[in-house]
Design a protein around this motif. Structure first.
Motif, short mmCIF file in Angstrom:
data_model
loop_
_atom_site.label_atom_id
_atom_site.label_comp_id
_atom_site.label_asym_id
_atom_site.label_seq_id
_atom_site.Cartn_x
_atom_site.Cartn_y
_atom_site.Cartn_z
N ARG A 78 -7.95 14.03 60.79
CA ARG A 78 -8.57 14.55 61.92
C ARG A 78 -8.45 13.86 63.07
O ARG A 78 -8.34 14.14 64.28
CB ARG A 78 -10.08 15.17 61.70
N LYS A 79 -8.73 12.50 62.71
CA LYS A 79 -8.63 11.77 63.90
C LYS A 79 -7.26 11.52 64.42
O LYS A 79 -6.40 11.34 63.53
CB LYS A 79 -9.24 10.26 63.51
N GLY A 80 -7.22 11.68 65.78
CA GLY A 80 -5.70 11.70 66.12
C GLY A 80 -4.87 12.95 65.90
O GLY A 80 -3.73 12.82 65.86
N GLN A 81 -5.69 14.09 65.68
CA GLN A 81 -4.89 15.21 65.13
C GLN A 81 -4.21 15.60 66.41
O GLN A 81 -4.20 15.27 67.37
CB GLN A 81 -5.95 16.29 65.09
N SER A 82 -2.92 16.26 65.82
CA SER A 82 -2.04 16.88 67.00
C SER A 82 -1.25 17.89 66.28
O SER A 82 -1.07 18.19 65.14
CB SER A 82 -0.90 15.45 67.29
#
Ligand code: BES
Ligand code: MN
Ligand code: ZN
Length: 530
Positions: A78-82
């Motif tokens: 989820r961290k840095g989701q794109s």
């Protein structure tokens, strides 16, 4: 062509060959989907077999009447989701569906959180799947009779084009509100795949004349105008760069001029897109080594991207005027070919010393960039597989962007971030202009060898850009095609269609801005009247 529809109902109620469920790491599994696999999905998560890592998959079997298979696909942390991660996961799902010879693919996009909007996530999933559902197989043949059966007369005429693999029928499970975004993503993906088809076609089939005919056919189908300038017209226009490069070839050159001018925008400032359309680059008299020379059929990919972008822009009926220019020729070492040391006169009268006939892209673009002045350009963006040096600098990760205008460069960068077609800036300081100052002519087509080769190419072009017009040059030599699978999940080997999605997004953003600033202006007027 991949068909794509949006449904807001329960995915587990549909008859599907594969139901792909896209999840970021740690996302909760929907209980009804777990039930459809008899609890196998939850077990795959519990056992740690499926963690949601990017492009990780777990194939599970479901109810044969409903979803026959459930495919869990990871979108990464989820961290840095794109959206790019969603695109890759959806592409992986579609590739897996194809491997299983599935037809009906359901896609459950990951839950939208934080800065990701539900419609955007659904559109990215659709786009990734449609791009992954692409193959260039139209040149393969098969014996239509039963396999293993001896051929009666052994005649090759008995063979027929291989039956086209049926495209996927994709259902994206999302709210109704996502419908428009998904439809737009689908048409842009289709235009991208069209550009890939043009790019993958070999040089003997996709000649400059054939490329022009393809643009005309696409213009008729998509609603943009196409005008093709033949050699006679090019001579009248004084396009010495394009004519000069074409001299060594038996195939005549063409300038493909396209226009999308929607009602209310028939005249006035245009966004002008220019693409290098070298249908084969042998290097000419400064001939290239044989190793991988075949890849130079891809030297038309900038032009193909512009043609594809025109189709997407017209089909989406974007409210702005867009002109596409694709100069097209082969670069061959025939007896009448341009020679090192020759001087050509480009459109507009500037003289060019040709020191290396393999630096031909800039010669044909010089004419097209000058010609762009005819369209009251608000901005010019060119795409070209211009230099091997940009591959040394950036590989296949990003294209290089060089620009004379900061806002335009920033807009190109934003369009790149939004579409995953990333760019990285290179400078165009005045000093680099010295690299291409001519000795006996105004400019020369060769810089200082291995020194700043990509910038020298950019600066050469800059000399031909109409005064005062914001211009951006994208060197796509590293991104226009893949020599091996780039491992993204949604693009394979061959032409990538790079630039169609970026150009569409750039045009869409400009149309939006023009609309909103016009609204602001009229709102101000109203305010002043009070
Ligand atoms: N089409 C090539 C650039 C290219 C080379 C793209 C390799 C992809 C892979 C272009 O026309 C070319 O030959 N450029 C020369 C320019 C040089 C002679 C100044 C190059 O990059 O070597
Ligand atoms: Mn070349
Ligand atoms: Zn070239």
């Amino acid at each position: 062509m991949t068909s794509i529809q949006v449904k807001s109902g329960k995915p587990t109620h549909e008859a599907l060959d594969v139901l792909a469920v896209l999840l970021f790491e740690g996302d909760a599994l929907d209980a009804s989907i777990d039930r459809a696999t008899g609890g196998a999905a939850a077990r795959a998560v519990e056992l740690g077999d499926f963690k949601g890592k990017l492009r990780q998959t777990a194939l599970l079997y479901g109810d044969l009447g409903r979803a026959k298979r459930v495919l869990l696909v990871g979108c990464g942390p989820r961290k840095g989701q794109s959206l790019e991660r969603v695109r890759r996961a959806a592409g992986t799902a579609a590739s897996e569906a194809r491997r299983l010879e599935a037809r009906a693919l359901g896609l459950v996009p990951p839950p939208a959180q934080g800065d990701l909007a539900p419609a955007g996530v659904a559109a990215a999933a659709a786009e990734g799947a449609a791009l992954a559902d692409y193959a260039f197989d139209r040149l393969k043949t098969e014996d239509p009779r039963a396999k293993g059966e001896a051929q009666a007369d052994g005649s090759p005429a008995a063979r027929a084009p291989k039956k086209a693999r049926p495209p996927l029928a994709v259902t994206v499970f999302a709210e109704r509100g996502a419908q428009e975004a998904v439809a737009t993503a689908a048409l842009v993906a289709e235009a991208t795949n069209h550009a890939r088809d043009l790019g993958n076609e070999p040089g003997n089939r996709m000649t400059p004349r054939a490329l022009a005919a393809a643009a005309q056919a696409l213009g008729r189908a998509s609603g943009f105008k196409v005008k093709v300038h033949d050699e006679q017209a090019l001579r009248r226009l004084g396009m010495g760069g394009l004519l000069g490069v074409a001299r060594g070839s038996a195939e005549p050159p063409r300038l493909i001029e396209m226009e999308w001018a929607p009602p209310g925008h028939a005249r006035g400032p245009a966004l002008v897109l220019v693409g290098k359309g070298l249908t084969f680059d042998s290097g000419g008299i400064s001939i290239k080594p044989a190793d991988k020379m075949w890849e130079m059929k891809f030297d038309k990919c900038g032009g193909c991207a512009v043609i594809g972008a025109m189709a997407a822009i017209a089909r989406a009926r974007l409210p702005l005027r867009v002109v596409g220019l694709v100069p097209s020729t082969e670069n061959m070492p025939g007896g009448r070919a341009v020679k090192p040391g020759d001087v050509l006169t480009a459109y507009g009268g500037r003289t060019i010393e040709v020191l290396n006939t393999d630096a031909e892209g800039r010669l044909i673009l010089a004419d097209a960039l000058g010609y762009a002045a005819r369209f009251e350009p608000a901005a010019i963006v060119d795409l070209a597989t211009l230099t091997g040096a940009v591959i040394v600098a950036l590989g296949d990760g990003r294209a290089a962007v060089m620009a004379t205008d900061d806002p335009l460069r920033a807009a190109v960068e934003r369009a790149g971030e939004a579409t995953g077609e990333l760019v990285w800036p290179l400078p165009l300081d005045e000093g680099y202009g010295e690299h291409v100052k001519g000795e006996v002519a105004d400019v020369k087509n060769l810089g200082r060898g291995r020194e700043a080769g990509t910038i020298a190419g950019g600066w050469f072009l800059r000399n031909f850009v109409p005064q005062g017009v914001p211009w951006a040059h994208l060197d796509i030599a590293g991104t226009a095609w893949a020599s091996s699978d780039p491992g993204k999940g949604y693009l394979g080997k061959g032409a990538t269609g790079w630039g169609v999605r970026l150009l569409f997004e750039l045009a869409r953003a400009r149309a939006g801005e023009a609309g909103s600033s016009a609204k602001k202006k009229s709102a101000k007027k109203k305010g002043a009247k009070k």
